[in-house]
Design a protein around this motif. Structure first.
Motif, PDB file in Angstrom:
ATOM      1  N   VAL A   1       6.409   7.182   3.180  1.00 46.58           N
ATOM      2  CA  VAL A   1       6.181   6.091   4.132  1.00 46.58           C
ATOM      3  C   VAL A   1       4.813   6.242   4.785  1.00 46.58           C
ATOM      4  CG1 VAL A   1       6.993   5.022   6.266  1.00 46.58           C
ATOM      5  CG2 VAL A   1       8.640   5.780   4.531  1.00 46.58           C
ATOM      6  N   ALA A   2       4.439   7.479   5.121  1.00 42.33           N
ATOM      7  CA  ALA A   2       3.129   7.714   5.728  1.00 42.33           C
ATOM      8  C   ALA A   2       2.007   7.270   4.795  1.00 42.33           C
ATOM      9  CB  ALA A   2       2.974   9.197   6.075  1.00 42.33           C
ATOM     10  N   ASP A   3       2.126   7.614   3.515  1.00 42.26           N
ATOM     11  CA  ASP A   3       1.105   7.200   2.541  1.00 42.26           C
ATOM     12  C   ASP A   3       1.062   5.680   2.399  1.00 42.26           C
ATOM     13  OD1 ASP A   3       0.431   9.831   2.053  1.00 42.26           O
ATOM     14  OD2 ASP A   3       1.741  10.031   0.305  1.00 42.26           O
ATOM     15  N   LEU A   4       2.235   5.062   2.400  1.00 42.80           N
ATOM     16  CA  LEU A   4       2.316   3.610   2.233  1.00 42.80           C
ATOM     17  C   LEU A   4       1.689   2.891   3.419  1.00 42.80           C
ATOM     18  CD1 LEU A   4       3.457   1.222   0.567  1.00 42.80           C
ATOM     19  CD2 LEU A   4       5.565   1.462   1.882  1.00 42.80           C
ATOM     20  N   PHE A   5       2.003   3.327   4.633  1.00 43.75           N
ATOM     21  CA  PHE A   5       1.430   2.698   5.827  1.00 43.75           C
ATOM     22  C   PHE A   5      -0.086   2.862   5.848  1.00 43.75           C
ATOM     23  CE2 PHE A   5       5.142   2.385   9.088  1.00 43.75           C
ATOM     24  CZ  PHE A   5       5.871   1.644   8.174  1.00 43.75           C
ATOM     25  N   HIS A   6      -0.560   4.048   5.495  1.00 44.63           N
ATOM     26  CA  HIS A   6      -2.005   4.284   5.467  1.00 44.63           C
ATOM     27  C   HIS A   6      -2.686   3.342   4.482  1.00 44.63           C
ATOM     28  CE1 HIS A   6      -5.846   6.278   5.409  1.00 44.63           C
ATOM     29  NE2 HIS A   6      -5.712   6.612   4.144  1.00 44.63           N
ATOM     30  N   LYS A   7      -2.069   3.151   3.340  1.00 47.52           N
ATOM     31  CA  LYS A   7      -2.637   2.284   2.309  1.00 47.52           C
ATOM     32  C   LYS A   7      -2.599   0.818   2.722  1.00 47.52           C
ATOM     33  CE  LYS A   7      -1.781   0.821  -2.481  1.00 47.52           C
ATOM     34  NZ  LYS A   7      -0.893   1.018  -3.679  1.00 47.52           N
ATOM     35  N   ARG A   8      -1.474   0.364   3.271  1.00 51.00           N
ATOM     36  CA  ARG A   8      -1.290  -1.062   3.561  1.00 51.00           C
ATOM     37  C   ARG A   8      -1.888  -1.485   4.896  1.00 51.00           C
ATOM     38  NH1 ARG A   8      -0.165  -4.133  -0.848  1.00 51.00           N
ATOM     39  NH2 ARG A   8       1.571  -3.271  -2.068  1.00 51.00           N
ATOM     40  N   HIS A   9      -1.836  -0.618   5.901  1.00 52.13           N
ATOM     41  CA  HIS A   9      -2.338  -0.975   7.225  1.00 52.13           C
ATOM     42  C   HIS A   9      -3.805  -0.636   7.424  1.00 52.13           C
ATOM     43  CE1 HIS A   9       2.087  -0.559   8.802  1.00 52.13           C
ATOM     44  NE2 HIS A   9       1.885  -1.684   8.149  1.00 52.13           N
ATOM     45  N   GLY A  10      -4.317   0.279   6.588  1.00 54.05           N
ATOM     46  CA  GLY A  10      -5.708   0.668   6.711  1.00 54.05           C
ATOM     47  C   GLY A  10      -6.013   1.466   7.969  1.00 54.05           C
TER      48      GLY A  10
END
Length: 463
Positions: free
Chosen positions: A159-168
């Motif tokens: 989830v941390a990786d996904l948020f970093h990727k999608r939210h910038g």
């Protein structure tokens, strides 16, 4: 549905297995602690069963009462026969009210119809607000794996990786930090959305209300801030009275997450009245059939008593080891093994009624006493009668039935069989390979019989 292939892949997915081990120690102990708070939990279960069965026995009557009372309070009640009709009705409502952005609370029925994809195909924006569903939407609409915890299979690191990727934004590690980031992202959507969509835990006939049970508060915002609210649920979700809701609410959160009560229980009735500050200007109920009438008229109609707590999958040893994606559709676990074949066609989900150890853990914990193993067995019988099982399996079962109807021959065959099985044992008394039964012995050793048959022992004891 490719259940066997999916299950094999899940068993060899190291990250999924790690997540499932965490899940196994979460809801089961919590439920065990929560149910002892009730003086008569079994009596409450029986009351819940009676309420749900009372509805199914006269479903058309209760739906008519619900429709009359909902419309008397300013809501519009619509009916959808198919998944495509769900999507068409939602888009028609959106067009009527000039909607550009839609926010959604969790709705399993909308998963059946692929509603989000239909909304986006129409050029509108849709945002999932349940944290689990929001995570899955960001991950290219990954399917949910649990009906109350859609993203239980995801690790914190994923989830941390996904948020970093999608939210910038800078990558965060803590759960609280990740939840706060999701809240910040979603807050703007709450304030700018034109329409909110929710599911419905219950539709209350006597008041024309929808009851929403959540832990995050997103449903409250999604159904009160926009000017339009659309509640979507199945025809079986109607309950007679608010008093019945109170009884079922003693069962639902305890069975689902082990809570005495969920953080939020919204009872939404009609549109905003004169002088009222809160509430929507337009309220719609979409009451969905989509195969439910077929279930109602079948030998597995008791499955429609389900209140979507997830207790059956929380306790199921099969689900605990393979997760929800192996089941191939919206509803996983023991209840999914019944509903999915009925909704998508038995011929398209042949393995699901067999995705069970028949241990009856699911039946024991079901808060409305659905006899889940019995219903799975009925679907197995239907598969056999419709010649949907492999010919070798059908021949084996017919052979067994032939012997079972002839007790003397059955006793002789059992006596010979037990002695043959002893010959197949290794030095440890275990059978490593069983002819014509590789499904049992490919992954496990089978203890060889040590003595006589049950019939022989029973006869000797009663001489």
């Amino acid at each position: 549905m490719h259940f066997k292939e999916r299950a094999q892949a899940s068993l060899h997915d190291a990250q999924l297995q790690k997540s499932l081990r965490k899940f196994q120690g979460k809801f089961v102990p919590a439920r065990r602690t929560a149910i002892v708070e009730l003086d008569d939990f079994e009596g409450t279960r029986e009351a819940g069963r009676a309420i749900r069965q009372r509805v199914l026995d006269d479903l058309d009557v209760w739906l008519s009462i619900f429709e009359d009372n909902a419309q008397a309070r300013g809501a519009t009640v619509l009916y959808a026969q198919t998944p495509a009709e769900i999507n068409a009705l939602v888009l028609e409502i959106a067009h009527r009210h000039g909607v550009a952005k839609i926010i959604k609370s969790k709705s399993m029925v909308s998963e059946e119809s692929g509603l989000d994809h239909a909304i986006e195909a129409a050029g509108l924006t849709v945002v999932e607000t349940d944290l689990g569903e929001y995570i899955l939407q960001l991950n290219d609409y990954e399917p949910p794996s649990h009906i109350i915890g859609p993203a239980l299979h995801k690790s914190r690191e994923e989830v941390a990786d996904l948020f970093h990727k999608r939210h910038g934004k800078p990558r965060k590690e803590g759960i609280d930090e990740l939840c706060l980031e999701a809240r910040e992202e979603l807050r703007t959507h709450y304030l700018t959305a034109d329409m909110g969509i929710s599911g419905g835990n219950f539709f209350v006939a006597e008041t024309g209300s929808v009851v929403l049970v959540t832990n995050e508060g997103n449903a409250t915002l999604a159904t009160t801030l926009p000017k339009v609210h659309v509640a979507i649920s199945g025809i079986e979700k109607v309950v007679p009275t608010l008093e019945d809701v109170a009884t079922l609410m003693r069962l639902l959160p305890r069975s689902a997450t082990g809570q005495s009560i969920s953080n939020y229980v919204d009872i939404l009735t009609g549109v905003k009245g004169p002088g009222e500050f809160h509430g929507v200007e337009h309220m719609y109920f979409i009451v969905v059939d989509s195969g439910r009438s077929t279930v109602l008229g079948s030998e597995v109609r008791e499955a429609l008593r389900c209140i979507r707590c997830g207790a059956c999958m929380n306790h199921c040893p099969v689900y605990q080891n393979i997760g929800g994606h192996s089941y191939g559709w919206v509803y996983p676990g023991p209840i999914g093994a019944i509903l999915t074949p009925m909704y998508v066609g038995l011929e398209n989900a042949l393995d699901l009624p067999h995705a069970s150890t028949m241990c009856n853990q699911c039946g024991v914990v079901c808060p409305v006493k659905i006899p889940l193993p019995d219903l799975q067995r009925k679907l197995r019988e239907r598969e056999f009668a419709q010649r949907l099982r492999p010919w070798s399996e059908r021949v084996a079962l017919r052979t067994w039935a032939w012997f079972a109807r002839r007790p003397a021959l059955y006793a002789l065959a059992a006596s010979l069989g037990i002695r043959l099985l002893r010959l197949l044992a290794d030095g440890r008394g275990m059978i490593r390979r069983l002819p014509f039964a590789g499904g049992w012995t490919d992954e496990r050793d089978m203890p060889a019989p040590a003595g006589k048959t049950f019939r022989e022992l029973y006869k000797a004891r009663n001489r």
